[in-house]
Design a protein around this motif. Sequence first.
Motif, mmCIF file in Angstrom:
data_model
loop_
_atom_site.group_PDB
_atom_site.id
_atom_site.type_symbol
_atom_site.label_atom_id
_atom_site.label_comp_id
_atom_site.label_asym_id
_atom_site.label_seq_id
_atom_site.Cartn_x
_atom_site.Cartn_y
_atom_site.Cartn_z
ATOM 1 N N LEU A 14 0.882 -0.847 0.261
ATOM 2 C CA LEU A 14 0.038 -0.416 0.463
ATOM 3 C C LEU A 14 0.823 1.640 0.095
ATOM 4 O O LEU A 14 0.687 2.227 -0.845
ATOM 5 C CB LEU A 14 -1.059 -0.392 0.791
ATOM 6 N N LEU A 15 2.161 1.401 0.728
ATOM 7 C CA LEU A 15 2.692 2.649 0.661
ATOM 8 C C LEU A 15 3.332 2.617 -0.333
ATOM 9 O O LEU A 15 3.950 4.032 -0.804
ATOM 10 C CB LEU A 15 3.346 1.916 1.581
ATOM 11 N N VAL A 16 4.239 1.468 -1.060
ATOM 12 C CA VAL A 16 4.865 1.322 -2.407
ATOM 13 C C VAL A 16 3.429 2.286 -3.798
ATOM 14 O O VAL A 16 3.912 3.038 -4.035
ATOM 15 C CB VAL A 16 4.746 0.423 -2.994
ATOM 16 N N ASN A 17 2.237 1.593 -3.605
ATOM 17 C CA ASN A 17 0.925 2.368 -4.498
ATOM 18 C C ASN A 17 1.090 3.929 -4.595
ATOM 19 O O ASN A 17 1.438 4.735 -5.122
ATOM 20 C CB ASN A 17 0.431 1.648 -4.463
ATOM 21 N N LEU A 18 0.456 4.469 -2.713
ATOM 22 C CA LEU A 18 0.997 5.617 -2.208
ATOM 23 C C LEU A 18 1.649 6.541 -2.694
ATOM 24 O O LEU A 18 1.246 7.591 -3.379
ATOM 25 C CB LEU A 18 0.298 5.211 -1.252
ATOM 26 N N ALA A 19 3.354 6.256 -2.898
ATOM 27 C CA ALA A 19 4.261 6.855 -3.413
ATOM 28 C C ALA A 19 4.554 7.506 -4.656
ATOM 29 O O ALA A 19 4.602 8.096 -4.582
ATOM 30 C CB ALA A 19 5.637 6.687 -2.077
ATOM 31 N N ALA A 20 4.125 6.020 -5.311
ATOM 32 C CA ALA A 20 4.353 5.890 -6.771
ATOM 33 C C ALA A 20 3.268 7.026 -6.872
ATOM 34 O O ALA A 20 3.200 7.539 -8.448
ATOM 35 C CB ALA A 20 4.580 4.099 -7.409
ATOM 36 N N SER A 21 1.876 6.563 -6.614
ATOM 37 C CA SER A 21 0.544 7.290 -7.969
ATOM 38 C C SER A 21 0.435 9.062 -7.135
ATOM 39 O O SER A 21 0.543 8.995 -7.921
ATOM 40 C CB SER A 21 -0.115 6.209 -6.619
ATOM 41 N N ILE A 22 1.008 8.955 -6.339
ATOM 42 C CA ILE A 22 1.293 10.264 -6.476
ATOM 43 C C ILE A 22 1.961 11.426 -7.378
ATOM 44 O O ILE A 22 2.104 11.846 -7.135
ATOM 45 C CB ILE A 22 1.256 11.042 -4.193
ATOM 46 N N CYS A 23 3.179 10.254 -7.392
ATOM 47 C CA CYS A 23 4.777 10.854 -7.884
ATOM 48 C C CYS A 23 3.688 10.890 -9.472
ATOM 49 O O CYS A 23 3.812 11.812 -9.868
ATOM 50 C CB CYS A 23 6.024 10.425 -7.179
ATOM 51 N N ILE A 24 3.398 9.585 -9.899
ATOM 52 C CA ILE A 24 2.626 9.748 -11.120
ATOM 53 C C ILE A 24 1.908 10.884 -11.786
ATOM 54 O O ILE A 24 2.445 11.318 -12.498
ATOM 55 C CB ILE A 24 2.788 8.514 -11.575
ATOM 56 N N VAL A 25 0.811 11.627 -10.256
ATOM 57 C CA VAL A 25 -0.028 12.237 -11.324
ATOM 58 C C VAL A 25 0.393 13.858 -11.665
ATOM 59 O O VAL A 25 0.729 13.839 -11.948
ATOM 60 C CB VAL A 25 -1.477 12.564 -9.967
ATOM 61 N N VAL A 233 3.359 1.550 -9.866
ATOM 62 C CA VAL A 233 2.070 1.646 -10.027
ATOM 63 C C VAL A 233 1.299 0.946 -11.107
ATOM 64 O O VAL A 233 0.148 -0.240 -9.447
ATOM 65 C CB VAL A 233 1.366 2.982 -10.820
ATOM 66 N N ASN A 234 1.749 0.069 -11.257
ATOM 67 C CA ASN A 234 0.883 -0.907 -12.153
ATOM 68 C C ASN A 234 1.018 -2.279 -11.459
ATOM 69 O O ASN A 234 -0.440 -3.063 -10.995
ATOM 70 C CB ASN A 234 1.580 -1.205 -13.923
ATOM 71 N N LEU A 235 2.242 -2.766 -11.384
ATOM 72 C CA LEU A 235 2.735 -3.690 -10.231
ATOM 73 C C LEU A 235 1.976 -3.841 -9.402
ATOM 74 O O LEU A 235 1.315 -4.684 -8.516
ATOM 75 C CB LEU A 235 3.882 -3.997 -9.738
ATOM 76 N N SER A 236 1.924 -2.382 -8.032
ATOM 77 C CA SER A 236 1.160 -2.598 -7.254
ATOM 78 C C SER A 236 -0.034 -2.823 -7.040
ATOM 79 O O SER A 236 -0.496 -2.998 -6.597
ATOM 80 C CB SER A 236 2.006 -0.938 -5.887
#
Length: 309
Positions: A14-25, A233-236
């Motif tokens: 969840l933390l990986v997805n949170l950080a990556a999703s915010i960065c990608i936006v 993001v995709n993997l998480s």
Amino acid sequence: MGWMPAQGRLAAGLLVNLAASICIVFLNKWLYVRLGFPNLSLTLVHFAITWLGLYLCQALGAFSPKSLQPSQVLPLALSFCGFVVFTNLSLQSNTIGTYQLAKAMTTPVIVVIQSLAYGKTFPLRIKLTLVPITLGVFLNSYYDVKFSLLGMAFATLGVLVTSLYQVWVGAKQHELQVNSMQLLYYQAPMSSAMLLFIIPFFEPVFGEGGIFGPWTLSAVIMVLLSGIIAFMVNLSIYWIIGNTSPVTYNMFGHFKFCITLLGGCLLFKDPLSVNQGLGIVCTLLGILAYTHFKLSEQESSKSKLVQRP
């Protein structure tokens, strides 16, 4: 992460997805607004790097590819294309706040799909939490000073396709008995091939504004960085949905909009009216209520298992 307990693995995912999703936006918005990088071409870069990342993972022994028929993965590949393309078009055409809040409508749509197509039942209190979420999204969109009819069309299509995609991700992993990496390993190159065929009809390939145009070194580095973050993001996403559920993943995703909304106001000077603020609060209340009820359900299920003779 096999050495970690189950709760620790889920928290890490969840933390990986949170950080990556915010960065990608923020990174994608910067590429669209500041550089004018073509949307579909950026999506293709994301898919290609995702597949290369998975190829490297399987070469290092992180997972073993499982033989799958193309027809088994085709619906997922098509919805994956639509999911990324329409969400990116929504991001390009709307303010970050509207883009992020529109995504909150994915949860009600997923509940409808799972109820109608898969016969899954949801308690009344869970369904009622979708009311403030939907109302909050409507308030924000209606009072958005940068309202765009085209942007809302992209956002609506994005919600519909994303909902289908997230439901199918969970269903396919169980149906085909594959993990997140095995499924994405087949689906990413198939989605890349689809986009490779489509891009020349909608975007320039060479010259100014094309994927092979005269971009600066810093622009190329930012695009590649965006692709690496997209891989995470995709993997998480696959991993979280495979280990929880599409609705749970979606509710977790709604918390990300608070940070991205704040970033949109600070970095891109996106305006925010009082009524939009009310919409955001309304959506957050629905999310918090859903989270509370789901945690109560899980605790109740654990208690019944413990009491069982």
